[in-house]
Enzyme design. Structure first.
Site, mmCIF file in Angstrom:
data_model
loop_
_atom_site.group_PDB
_atom_site.id
_atom_site.type_symbol
_atom_site.label_atom_id
_atom_site.label_comp_id
_atom_site.label_asym_id
_atom_site.label_seq_id
_atom_site.Cartn_x
_atom_site.Cartn_y
_atom_site.Cartn_z
ATOM 1 N N GLY A 54 0.871 -1.173 0.000
ATOM 2 C CA GLY A 54 0.000 0.000 0.000
ATOM 3 C C GLY A 54 0.907 1.222 0.000
ATOM 4 C CD GLN A 205 -3.138 -7.084 -3.159
ATOM 5 O OE1 GLN A 205 -3.912 -7.726 -3.868
ATOM 6 N NE2 GLN A 205 -1.951 -6.704 -3.588
ATOM 7 C CG ASP A 246 0.005 2.007 -5.821
ATOM 8 O OD1 ASP A 246 -1.163 1.578 -5.919
ATOM 9 O OD2 ASP A 246 0.827 1.588 -4.987
ATOM 10 C CG ASN A 256 -5.495 1.691 -6.850
ATOM 11 O OD1 ASN A 256 -4.687 1.789 -5.940
ATOM 12 N ND2 ASN A 256 -6.668 1.111 -6.672
HETATM 13 O O1 MRU Z 1 0.475 -4.122 -4.573
HETATM 14 P P1 MRU Z 1 -0.118 -3.379 -3.411
HETATM 15 O O2 MRU Z 1 -0.905 -4.245 -2.493
HETATM 16 O O3 MRU Z 1 0.918 -2.540 -2.684
HETATM 17 O O4 MRU Z 1 -1.127 -2.370 -4.083
HETATM 18 C C1 MRU Z 1 -1.822 -1.468 -3.284
HETATM 19 C C2 MRU Z 1 -2.773 -0.607 -4.006
HETATM 20 O O5 MRU Z 1 -2.916 -0.662 -5.201
HETATM 21 C C3 MRU Z 1 -3.474 0.416 -3.167
HETATM 22 O O6 MRU Z 1 -4.760 0.648 -3.646
HETATM 23 C C4 MRU Z 1 -2.678 1.725 -3.210
HETATM 24 O O7 MRU Z 1 -1.332 1.499 -2.879
HETATM 25 C C5 MRU Z 1 -3.242 2.746 -2.310
HETATM 26 S S1 MRU Z 1 -3.068 2.322 -0.614
HETATM 27 C C6 MRU Z 1 -3.746 3.567 0.305
#
Ligand code: MRU
Length: 357
Positions: A54, A205, A246, A256
């Site tokens: 995240g 997730q 992201d 994202n």
């Molecule tokens: O691969 P991840 O689990 O790190 O991806 C996370 C996401 O895509 C979240 O939606 C994003 O980082 C925002 S977290 C507030």
């Protein structure tokens, strides 16, 4: 008594042992395990393997991690210290490419380090300043998410159905989350929201993390497979979509978790507003559009075997496994930040938001 996940720090600093402490998110929801990290390779692995994940949580972990590493450098020579700092900073920065919060937090740590050097501080003084900056970044995250929640709550009403994708929750930040912040604040105010969580293939997730933390918080939570979002929208069960990001480009294109842009396209079809919730640190004004965002690609096994008792795809089949996609700014009804809600045209509203900087 079983501890609620909401009461455990996602990312923290163990002051006494000078260690980065995270919840190992790869073990959730079955096992809640805290791990303590002090080595560059351990921290890099934790970010790469999504033990901490995240965008905001990655940034906070990198800031605390940088302090933890710097506090261990065995030198009093500032030049030597800064060489080691730069080496570790670049190394941590290489763990994941898409979330801008990683380089943003590392650059902030670097800037204070450089300012100390200009000021002719000793190594001990630099380490103390790095400690304070890491703590500040962590505290700011809590405050930013709370304000994102307040701004997001203005966009919905009691009883609404909300759909979210991936985990932009408490587990992706220090507290509150970004996409979940309006949901948690709504709960404090008795909004009685009904939340649909996309399970979020391939790393789940949504199922493992979002459904878990929302349910532990007593929120009305329904888990759906990614390919069911059109059905719940068509049924009229969703009044708004909240997702995280992201990296958001200057024109409002938002990277994202993979599948977010599919949700956005379906939302347009059914007239459901899609809001991207993110701290201003996720907005990268140096990236003109989504075309310039580097998308992380991950191992084929995440698609072909992970979570299954036995492999579920033919041996040797080609696999494409991008971890993120970019939602076109035209599909986004608003970008909810701690500074307010930016509305289209984003090239103007985001520029306005950063005007003073
Ligand atoms: O691969 P991840 O689990 O790190 O991806 C996370 C996401 O895509 C979240 O939606 C994003 O980082 C925002 S977290 C507030």
């Amino acid at each position: 008594m079983k501890q609620n996940i909401m009461d455990i720090d996602t990312v923290a600093l163990d002051e006494e042992n000078k260690a980065l402490v995270i919840i190992d998110q790869t073990k959730l929801p079955g096992t809640v395990e805290l791990i303590s990290l002090t080595e560059a390779k351990e921290i890099w692995d934790a970010i790469y393997l999504l033990q901490v994940r995240g965008a905001p949580a990655i940034g906070v972990a990198a800031a605390i991690g940088m302090y933890v590493l710097a506090a261990r450098y065995d030198t009093t020579d500032v030049n030597e210290f800064y060489k080691m700092f730069k080496r570790d900073k670049e190394y941590l920065d290489s763990a994941r490419p898409t979330a801008v919060n990683l380089s943003w937090a590392l650059n902030r740590m670097d800037e204070v380090c450089q300012a100390c050097i200009d000021y002719k501080d000793s190594v001990e003084e630099i380490v103390s300043t790095l400690h304070n900056e890491a703590i500040t970044i962590r505290e700011e995250d809590v405050e930013m998410c709370r304000r994102i929640g307040e701004n997001g709550l203005e966009l919905i009403k009691p009883g609404d159905g909300i759909l979210t994708h991936c985990n932009a929750g408490k587990l992706a930040t220090v507290k509150y989350g970004t996409a979940t912040a309006p949901i948690y604040l709504g709960q404090e105010k008795g909004y009685n929201l009904k939340v649909f969580c996309d399970e979020t293939r391939p790393l789940l997730q949504g199922a493992r993390l979002t459904a878990f933390e929302l349910q532990e918080s007593g929120i009305d939570t329904t888990l759906i497979c990614d390919n069911m979002s059109a059905m719940v929208m068509k049924n009229g069960w969703v009044n708004a979509i909240f997702v995280g990001a992201d990296r958001i480009a200057a024109n409002g294109d938002a990277a994202n978790k993979i599948g977010t842009s599919v949700v956005a396209a379906v939302a347009k079809q059914y007239g459901v507003p899609m809001y991207v919730c993110a701290p201003s640190s996720t907005i990268d004004m140096s990236t003109a559009s989504g075309d310039d965002i580097v998308i992380e690609e991950r191992k084929a096994e995440e698609v072909t075997e992970m979570w299954y008792e036995k492999r579920m795809a033919p041996e040797g089949v080609k696999v494409f496994n991008p971890a993120f996609d970019v939602t076109d700014h035209e599909l986004i009804a608003g970008i909810v930040t701690e500074r307010g809600v930016a509305r289209p045209p984003y090239s103007e509203s985001l520029a306005q938001m950063f005007k003073a900087e």
